[in-house]
Design an enzyme around this catalytic site. Structure first.
Site, mmCIF file in Angstrom:
data_model
loop_
_atom_site.group_PDB
_atom_site.id
_atom_site.type_symbol
_atom_site.label_atom_id
_atom_site.label_comp_id
_atom_site.label_asym_id
_atom_site.label_seq_id
_atom_site.Cartn_x
_atom_site.Cartn_y
_atom_site.Cartn_z
ATOM 1 N N ASN A 154 0.724 -1.259 -0.119
ATOM 2 C CA ASN A 154 0.118 -0.072 -0.026
ATOM 3 C C ASN A 154 0.857 1.240 0.077
ATOM 4 O O ASN A 154 0.485 2.386 -0.523
ATOM 5 C CB ASN A 154 -1.158 -0.047 1.193
ATOM 6 C CG ASN A 154 -0.454 -0.022 2.593
ATOM 7 O OD1 ASN A 154 0.653 -0.606 2.792
ATOM 8 N ND2 ASN A 154 -1.225 0.396 3.388
ATOM 9 N N GLY A 230 3.064 -5.133 7.267
ATOM 10 C CA GLY A 230 1.956 -6.087 6.578
ATOM 11 C C GLY A 230 0.854 -6.370 7.449
ATOM 12 O O GLY A 230 0.526 -5.774 8.565
ATOM 13 N N SER A 231 0.238 -7.472 7.247
ATOM 14 C CA SER A 231 -1.130 -7.869 7.949
ATOM 15 C C SER A 231 -0.484 -8.479 9.312
ATOM 16 O O SER A 231 0.433 -9.238 9.481
ATOM 17 C CB SER A 231 -1.890 -8.897 7.150
ATOM 18 O OG SER A 231 -1.137 -9.905 6.917
ATOM 19 N N GLU A 250 5.281 -4.056 12.061
ATOM 20 C CA GLU A 250 4.349 -2.843 11.842
ATOM 21 C C GLU A 250 2.837 -3.201 11.222
ATOM 22 O O GLU A 250 3.037 -3.697 9.838
ATOM 23 C CB GLU A 250 4.952 -1.666 10.946
ATOM 24 C CG GLU A 250 6.317 -1.103 11.663
ATOM 25 C CD GLU A 250 5.629 0.196 12.523
ATOM 26 O OE1 GLU A 250 4.488 0.081 12.591
ATOM 27 O OE2 GLU A 250 6.513 0.981 12.971
ATOM 28 N N LEU A 251 1.868 -3.678 11.853
ATOM 29 C CA LEU A 251 0.617 -4.293 11.222
ATOM 30 C C LEU A 251 -0.628 -3.437 11.424
ATOM 31 O O LEU A 251 -0.400 -2.345 11.101
ATOM 32 C CB LEU A 251 0.467 -5.429 12.325
ATOM 33 C CG LEU A 251 1.992 -6.330 12.596
ATOM 34 C CD1 LEU A 251 1.675 -7.441 13.675
ATOM 35 C CD2 LEU A 251 2.499 -6.721 11.365
ATOM 36 N N CYS A 284 -2.995 1.604 6.639
ATOM 37 C CA CYS A 284 -3.115 1.007 8.101
ATOM 38 C C CYS A 284 -3.873 1.768 9.085
ATOM 39 O O CYS A 284 -4.295 1.426 9.923
ATOM 40 C CB CYS A 284 -1.790 0.404 8.429
ATOM 41 S SG CYS A 284 -0.568 1.709 8.248
ATOM 42 N N GLU A 378 -10.011 -5.234 10.332
ATOM 43 C CA GLU A 378 -9.411 -4.069 9.857
ATOM 44 C C GLU A 378 -10.051 -4.075 8.283
ATOM 45 O O GLU A 378 -9.963 -5.265 7.628
ATOM 46 C CB GLU A 378 -8.145 -4.263 9.360
ATOM 47 C CG GLU A 378 -7.256 -3.212 8.711
ATOM 48 C CD GLU A 378 -5.743 -3.342 8.580
ATOM 49 O OE1 GLU A 378 -5.309 -4.538 8.378
ATOM 50 O OE2 GLU A 378 -5.149 -2.306 8.598
HETATM 51 P P1 NAP Z 1 0.334 -8.911 3.659
HETATM 52 O O1 NAP Z 1 -0.272 -9.641 2.880
HETATM 53 O O2 NAP Z 1 0.993 -9.393 5.171
HETATM 54 O O3 NAP Z 1 1.852 -8.964 2.948
HETATM 55 C C1 NAP Z 1 3.084 -8.074 3.455
HETATM 56 C C2 NAP Z 1 4.274 -8.549 2.860
HETATM 57 O O4 NAP Z 1 4.530 -9.878 3.505
HETATM 58 C C3 NAP Z 1 4.283 -8.916 1.310
HETATM 59 O O5 NAP Z 1 5.575 -8.639 0.958
HETATM 60 C C4 NAP Z 1 4.013 -10.113 1.167
HETATM 61 O O6 NAP Z 1 4.667 -10.843 0.112
HETATM 62 C C5 NAP Z 1 5.003 -10.848 2.655
HETATM 63 N N1 NAP Z 1 4.469 -12.104 3.075
HETATM 64 C C6 NAP Z 1 3.060 -12.812 2.941
HETATM 65 N N2 NAP Z 1 3.164 -14.055 3.314
HETATM 66 C C7 NAP Z 1 4.430 -14.066 4.004
HETATM 67 C C8 NAP Z 1 4.885 -15.215 4.912
HETATM 68 N N3 NAP Z 1 4.407 -16.381 5.011
HETATM 69 N N4 NAP Z 1 6.191 -15.223 4.881
HETATM 70 C C9 NAP Z 1 6.874 -13.899 4.574
HETATM 71 N N5 NAP Z 1 6.492 -12.956 3.968
HETATM 72 C C10 NAP Z 1 5.195 -12.989 3.614
HETATM 73 O O7 NAP Z 1 0.009 -7.477 3.786
HETATM 74 P P2 NAP Z 1 -0.535 -6.495 2.437
HETATM 75 O O8 NAP Z 1 -1.748 -6.962 1.810
HETATM 76 O O9 NAP Z 1 0.638 -6.236 1.470
HETATM 77 O O10 NAP Z 1 -0.703 -4.876 3.215
HETATM 78 C C11 NAP Z 1 -1.757 -4.540 4.083
HETATM 79 C C12 NAP Z 1 -1.322 -4.969 5.396
HETATM 80 O O11 NAP Z 1 -0.324 -4.116 5.914
HETATM 81 C C13 NAP Z 1 -2.704 -4.188 6.420
HETATM 82 O O12 NAP Z 1 -2.967 -5.074 7.324
HETATM 83 C C14 NAP Z 1 -2.184 -2.934 6.800
HETATM 84 O O13 NAP Z 1 -2.820 -2.460 7.913
HETATM 85 C C15 NAP Z 1 -0.800 -3.136 6.973
HETATM 86 N N6 NAP Z 1 0.022 -2.290 6.981
HETATM 87 C C16 NAP Z 1 0.551 -1.854 8.377
HETATM 88 C C17 NAP Z 1 1.502 -0.435 8.307
HETATM 89 C C18 NAP Z 1 2.056 0.036 9.501
HETATM 90 O O14 NAP Z 1 3.099 0.569 9.526
HETATM 91 N N7 NAP Z 1 1.634 -0.457 10.578
HETATM 92 C C19 NAP Z 1 1.740 0.227 7.170
HETATM 93 C C20 NAP Z 1 1.255 -0.246 6.075
HETATM 94 C C21 NAP Z 1 0.229 -1.426 6.056
HETATM 95 P P3 NAP Z 1 3.947 -11.098 -1.055
HETATM 96 O O15 NAP Z 1 3.232 -9.947 -1.626
HETATM 97 O O16 NAP Z 1 4.684 -11.859 -2.115
HETATM 98 O O17 NAP Z 1 2.535 -12.239 -0.871
#
Ligand code: NAP
Length: 475
Positions: A154, A230-231, A250-251, A284, A378
């Site tokens: 994002n 990420g999530s 950071e989730l 997020c 979320e």
């Molecule tokens: P995501 O599905 O958790 O993916 C984030 C990253 O993790 C991607 O690079 C993904 O790779 C990787 N990943 C997924 N499964 C993995 C595993 N088993 N092992 C290692 N890496 C893995 O999250 P998203 O959909 O990209 O982002 C949305 C989430 O991020 C939301 O929940 C949002 O709130 C959160 N977020 C938090 C912040 C903060 O600063 N707190 C900021 C922005 C976003 P692939 O793309 O290759 O699957």
């Protein structure tokens, strides 16, 4: 492939490499192929860690690290429009918002450069105890080692910047795995770092499956720190799998806002409308749950809905667009299901709730009970809920009634109310008379509870990425 689509290679040990296999990046808006990227596997990830290990053996002095960071900030400024267009193309982020992200990355690198030049340890007051008398002691801040970085789709530029810029400031080489849906901004940033004089091995970028690349970052003991945005679901699992590493998370969040009757309602309505729907709610800290003191509920709602109806839904490449697509059809359909669940659960959809062409309209839902997904999980889509409350304590309890704890906001003109809320809201950050979607890049940013366990912002991230070494001298 569209005529404008590009091919990109991976950066490993200072070389741009092909692997014979490809990952496709498609526009979330049109579905057109934007680019194809060389796909990394586990062996590439191990080569990248080897390269980072070699880089670590030849430390870069702080002044060189700072110079490179400043040069990257300059390159980002010069190529600002191209970078914004890249974010827009791969993430479907409206150009207006993509430009803001590109500007923020300049700020992130600039603040990281300051950290590179000023990072120091501390003096320990040894004669403060009898046993320390006659001794001098201080700490040095040493790089923690190789950093494995995993970033989400994002903020494909600035959240990568928040990992690689402080890591370089701290003297740590990085192996980065950006989100597979949005790797182009990260590769562009890697190009800028290389142009800025970063020697081989200090930044390696791998695009590929989480199960292959991510597993190497989790399992290879030479990677000392994993920084993940990420999530919550993925983040906490990673932490469990790497008990001997630092795993900084950071989730997600389910961001609440409290609007007291004494607030400037026009101002609050404007800020909330802009920040519940920016990038179609895929932030997020997108405003998700709005609690309004009952006496001001109708007034706030009327002002808010007027502003929501004025938002432009459309092609993210259009200068006027406020709300574009969700990252993929699966996400869009999930959000539609949650809206349906809210309707079935007795909530009232005041605006939106439908598709406009292929795009989800900004959606405002009233009287959704706390157990509905649109409140308790979320949403990560252009949806927010509005509910009335009677007392501040009730509002705080509602706001805190979530497993998440990233940022929350309160609108009020009373100092006492503002400070009471800031104290009692169980979140990593509380904004007063500003939407909790606000973030400046030098702030300590991060959550409690499900939302994470660390703080980003260069000054905080460099502390996480360094270790204090104690030195004791007998005088
Ligand atoms: P995501 O599905 O958790 O993916 C984030 C990253 O993790 C991607 O690079 C993904 O790779 C990787 N990943 C997924 N499964 C993995 C595993 N088993 N092992 C290692 N890496 C893995 O999250 P998203 O959909 O990209 O982002 C949305 C989430 O991020 C939301 O929940 C949002 O709130 C959160 N977020 C938090 C912040 C903060 O600063 N707190 C900021 C922005 C976003 P692939 O793309 O290759 O699957």
């Amino acid at each position: 492939m569209a005529a404008t689509a590009t091919e990109r290679k991976l950066l490993i040990d200072g070389e741009w490499v092909e692997t014979g296999d490809w990952v496709e990046v498609r526009s979330p808006h049109s579905g057109e192929l934007v680019a194809r990227i060389a796909k990394a596997g586990a062996a590439d990830a191990r080569h990248a860690v080897d390269a980072a290990e070699r880089a670590l053996q030849e430390p870069l002095p702080a002044h060189k690290r700072a110079e490179i960071l400043v040069r990257v900030a300059g390159h980002l400024a010069r190529r600002h429009e191209e970078i914004a267009q890249t974010i827009c193309a791969e993430a479907g982020k409206p150009l207006k918002a993509a430009r803001v992200e590109a500007s923020r990355a300049i700020s992130t690198f600039t603040f990281a450069a300051v950290q590179a030049r000023t990072l120091t340890g501390e003096m320990v007051p040894m004669d403060a105890s009898q046993v320390g008398t006659g001794k001098l002691a201080f700490t040095l801040r040493r790089p923690v080692g190789i950093v494995g970085a995993i970033s989400p789709f994002n903020f494909p530029l600035n959240l990568v910047a928040h990992k690689i810029a402080p890591a370089l400031a701290a003297g740590c080489p990085v192996v980065l795995k950006p989100a597979s849906q949005t790797p182009l901004s990260a590769l562009l940033l890697a190009e800028l770092e290389t142009e800025a004089g970063l020697p081989p091995g200090w930044l390696n970028v791998l695009v590929g499956q989480a199960s292959e690349v991510g597993d190497v970052l989790v399992e290879d003991e030479r990677v000392k720190l994993l920084t993940f945005t990420g999530s919550s679901e993925v983040g906490w699992k990673l932490r469990k799998r790497a008990p001997r590493k630092r795993v900084n998370l950071e989730l997600g969040n389910s961001t609440p806002v409290i609007v007291e009757a004494d607030a400037d309602l026009e101002d609050a309505a404007g800020r909330l409308a802009a920040n519940a729907f920016s990038f179609a709610g895929q932030s997020c800290i997108s405003v998700q749950r709005i609690y309004v003191q009952r006496g001001a509920y109708d007034d706030l709602l009327a002002r808010f809905l007027t502003k929501v109806r004025a938002l432009n839904v459309g092609d993210p490449a259009d200068e006027e667009t406020d709300i574009g697509p969700l990252i993929d059809r699966e996400s869009r359909d999930r959000v539609l299901e949650w809206i349906d669940e809210a309707r079935a659960g007795g909530a009232e959809v005041l605006v939106g709730g439908e598709l406009e062409g292929e795009l989800l309209q900004p959606t405002v839902i009233a009287n959704a009970s706390p157990d509905l997904k649109v409140n308790c999980q979320e949403v990560f889509g252009p949806v927010c809920t509005v509910n009335a409350y009677d007392s501040l304590d009730e509002a705080i309890e509602l706001a805190n009634g979530t497993p998440y704890g990233l940022q929350a906001g309160v609108f009020t003109s009373t100092l006492k109310t503002a400070l009471a809320a800031a104290t009692k809201l169980d979140f990593g950050g509380v904004t007063i008379n500003e939407a909790p979607t606000f973030r400046a890049d030098q702030m300590p940013y991060g959550g409690v509870k499900e939302s994470g366990n660390t703080r980003e912002g260069p000054a905080w991230a460099v502390r996480e990425m360094t270790e204090e070494r104690l030195v004791v001298l007998e005088l």
